[in-house]
Motif scaffolding. Structure first.
Motif, PDB file in Angstrom:
ATOM      1  N   ARG A   1      36.504  36.372  49.824  1.00  0.00           N
ATOM      2  CA  ARG A   1      37.119  36.388  48.691  1.00  0.00           C
ATOM      3  C   ARG A   1      36.468  36.982  47.100  1.00  0.00           C
ATOM      4  NH1 ARG A   1      38.072  30.963  50.361  1.00  0.00           N
ATOM      5  NH2 ARG A   1      36.349  30.045  49.119  1.00  0.00           N
ATOM      6  N   TYR A   2      35.088  36.873  47.417  1.00  0.00           N
ATOM      7  CA  TYR A   2      34.246  37.491  46.484  1.00  0.00           C
ATOM      8  C   TYR A   2      34.583  39.186  46.579  1.00  0.00           C
ATOM      9  CZ  TYR A   2      30.137  38.884  43.853  1.00  0.00           C
ATOM     10  OH  TYR A   2      29.208  39.602  43.004  1.00  0.00           O
ATOM     11  N   TYR A   3      34.416  39.714  47.997  1.00  0.00           N
ATOM     12  CA  TYR A   3      34.576  40.926  47.789  1.00  0.00           C
ATOM     13  C   TYR A   3      35.909  41.483  47.448  1.00  0.00           C
ATOM     14  CZ  TYR A   3      30.409  40.489  50.520  1.00  0.00           C
ATOM     15  OH  TYR A   3      29.254  39.889  50.894  1.00  0.00           O
ATOM     16  N   GLU A   4      36.981  40.587  47.866  1.00  0.00           N
ATOM     17  CA  GLU A   4      38.437  40.724  47.143  1.00  0.00           C
ATOM     18  C   GLU A   4      38.581  40.669  45.694  1.00  0.00           C
ATOM     19  OE1 GLU A   4      42.928  39.139  47.448  1.00  0.00           O
ATOM     20  OE2 GLU A   4      41.482  37.840  48.527  1.00  0.00           O
ATOM     21  N   GLU A   5      37.823  39.863  44.995  1.00  0.00           N
ATOM     22  CA  GLU A   5      37.712  39.788  43.607  1.00  0.00           C
ATOM     23  C   GLU A   5      37.131  41.136  43.107  1.00  0.00           C
ATOM     24  OE1 GLU A   5      35.277  36.389  42.415  1.00  0.00           O
ATOM     25  OE2 GLU A   5      36.982  35.179  43.426  1.00  0.00           O
ATOM     26  N   HIS A   6      36.221  41.768  43.752  1.00  0.00           N
ATOM     27  CA  HIS A   6      35.472  42.894  43.408  1.00  0.00           C
ATOM     28  C   HIS A   6      36.466  44.404  43.686  1.00  0.00           C
ATOM     29  CE1 HIS A   6      31.959  41.628  41.374  1.00  0.00           C
ATOM     30  NE2 HIS A   6      32.047  40.822  41.887  1.00  0.00           N
ATOM     31  N   ASN A   7      37.693  44.164  44.338  1.00  0.00           N
ATOM     32  CA  ASN A   7      38.497  45.131  44.636  1.00  0.00           C
ATOM     33  C   ASN A   7      38.093  45.874  45.662  1.00  0.00           C
ATOM     34  OD1 ASN A   7      40.564  44.425  42.798  1.00  0.00           O
ATOM     35  ND2 ASN A   7      39.301  45.377  41.093  1.00  0.00           N
ATOM     36  N   LEU A   8      36.939  45.465  46.476  1.00  0.00           N
ATOM     37  CA  LEU A   8      36.691  46.257  47.887  1.00  0.00           C
ATOM     38  C   LEU A   8      37.496  46.188  49.083  1.00  0.00           C
ATOM     39  CD1 LEU A   8      32.754  45.087  47.391  1.00  0.00           C
ATOM     40  CD2 LEU A   8      33.969  47.308  46.815  1.00  0.00           C
TER      41      LEU A   8
END
Length: 123
Positions: A29-36
């Motif tokens: 979810r963190y990587y999703e939040e950072h648009n990766l």
């Protein structure tokens, strides 16, 4: 159906991606939040991941293991994106790109070790 279509088809739920990548739900979810990564949402609002998303997560994990921070990872992904979208840039293979990146990381590590040694000698 082309191989590219298969790679971009949202098929995998979060639980399966966690098993494949050995990442936690929070990390993903963190990587999703950072648009990766950009998983698709199902009708029930559940994240569904593509094979390309899994590849990106594995690459993120590998880059983190090599000591690259999130800012560096974002730059790597931006460079990859620019190489793909900018037709004026010569196309290089993914393997070649990774090789170039590893060489640059190794040079940075070598320079940092050298400067630390020089600092110890001058003190």
């Amino acid at each position: 159906m082309s191989p590219e279509d298969r790679r971009t088809m949202p098929l995998l739920p979060l639980s399966m991606v966690m098993q494949l990548t050995e990442l936690t739900a929070r990390q993903i979810r963190y990587y999703e939040e950072h648009n990766l990564i950009e998983p698709v949402r199902s009708e029930g609002n559940r994240r569904m991941f593509t094979l390309d998303d899994v590849d990106s997560l594995l690459e993120i994990r590998e880059l983190l293991d090599e000591g690259i921070n999130m800012a560096g990872i974002k730059k790597v992904f931006a460079m990859k994106s620019n190489c793909v979208t900018n037709s004026n840039i010569a196309t290089i293979s993914y393997a070649k790109f990774r090789s170039i990146l590893r060489d640059e990381i190794q040079q940075v590590i070598t320079v940092q070790k050298t400067s630390l040694r020089q600092g110890d000698l001058s003190g």
